[in-house]
Motif scaffolding. Structure first.
Motif, PDB file in Angstrom:
ATOM      1  N   VAL A   1     -98.298  -7.166 -16.646  1.00 51.22           N
ATOM      2  CA  VAL A   1     -98.169  -8.152 -17.848  1.00 51.22           C
ATOM      3  C   VAL A   1     -97.099  -7.310 -18.804  1.00 51.22           C
ATOM      4  O   VAL A   1     -97.321  -6.122 -19.348  1.00 51.22           O
ATOM      5  CB  VAL A   1     -99.491  -8.077 -18.892  1.00 51.22           C
ATOM      6  CG1 VAL A   1     -99.183  -8.963 -20.090  1.00 51.22           C
ATOM      7  CG2 VAL A   1    -100.447  -8.660 -17.917  1.00 51.22           C
TER       8      VAL A   1
ATOM      9  N   VAL B   1     -97.296 -11.629 -15.511  1.00 49.84           N
ATOM     10  CA  VAL B   1     -97.285 -12.500 -16.611  1.00 49.84           C
ATOM     11  C   VAL B   1     -96.278 -11.849 -17.591  1.00 49.84           C
ATOM     12  O   VAL B   1     -96.200 -10.448 -17.800  1.00 49.84           O
ATOM     13  CB  VAL B   1     -98.478 -12.549 -17.465  1.00 49.84           C
ATOM     14  CG1 VAL B   1     -98.441 -13.221 -18.697  1.00 49.84           C
ATOM     15  CG2 VAL B   1     -99.725 -13.239 -16.528  1.00 49.84           C
TER      16      VAL B   1
ATOM     17  N   VAL C   1     -96.574 -16.181 -13.919  1.00 48.61           N
ATOM     18  CA  VAL C   1     -96.412 -17.119 -15.089  1.00 48.61           C
ATOM     19  C   VAL C   1     -95.419 -16.541 -16.002  1.00 48.61           C
ATOM     20  O   VAL C   1     -95.631 -15.295 -16.466  1.00 48.61           O
ATOM     21  CB  VAL C   1     -97.892 -17.054 -16.050  1.00 48.61           C
ATOM     22  CG1 VAL C   1     -97.809 -18.174 -17.193  1.00 48.61           C
ATOM     23  CG2 VAL C   1     -98.943 -17.855 -15.106  1.00 48.61           C
TER      24      VAL C   1
END
Length: 186
Positions: free
Chosen positions: A124, A138, A151
């Protein structure tokens, strides 16, 4: 005189044993490979200032600057600013402005920039770059060789095993090489 010599010998022996111990419960690391105490590994807490380097850390690795280790099981956590470099394996979580992991990770990498190799877990970050496999990325920009889920605004991988969701999604094995909003393997 014998008691003084015997006491000096015992003190010197204990100091030598501590100085070359294989593991320590706490360590302070800094520039020029300075580690106090001098040990190959830490099972407990380590504080790295500016640039600390050691073998293995099991526990919590705090850093004000850059923390460098061969293996970590636990948490890399910078104080205010800092980054983490792991040469072989990380199991747990790495928080930092940047996480630079060359081996295998099991857990989560959270930072501004993650540069990883193989991650079973999540990256992340604003930018995630991996030369190997990532389970979940992400971020604003996600680039990997092989990924399960990405994502972000821009996602790119050679092989997607699951799905990409973002503004632009590129995968060599995708239903189209590049497609807006969503892409998946065929």
């Amino acid at each position: 005189m014998k008691k003084i010599l015997l006491g000096s010998f015992v003190a010197l022996s204990m100091t030598s044993t501590v100085a070359f111990a294989e593991s320590t419960p706490a360590m302070f690391s800094s520039l020029n490979d300075f580690n106090a105490p001098a040990a190959e590994s830490v099972t407990g807490v380590r504080l790295a200032a500016l640039h600390g380097k050691t073998g293995d850390v099991t526990g919590v690795d705090f850093a004000f600057g850059m923390s460098e280790s061969d293996n970590i099981t636990g948490v890399n956590f910078p104080l205010f600013i800092g980054g983490n470099r792991v040469h072989n394996s990380m199991t747990g979580a790495s928080f930092g402005l940047f996480n630079w992991h060359e081996g295998t990770d099991v857990g989560a990498n959270l930072g501004l920039v993650n540069i990883t190799n193989d991650v079973t877990g999540a990256n992340v970050s604003v930018v995630n770059y991996s030369e190997g496999y990532t389970m979940v990325d992400v971020g604003a920009v996600n680039m990997s060789n092989d990924s399960h889920v990405q994502v972000g605004l821009f996602n790119m991988t050679k092989e997607i095993k699951g799905v990409q969701v973002g503004l632009i999604n590129c995968a060599e094995n995708g239903f189209l090489p590049c497609f807006p909003f969503v892409n998946f393997s065929m």
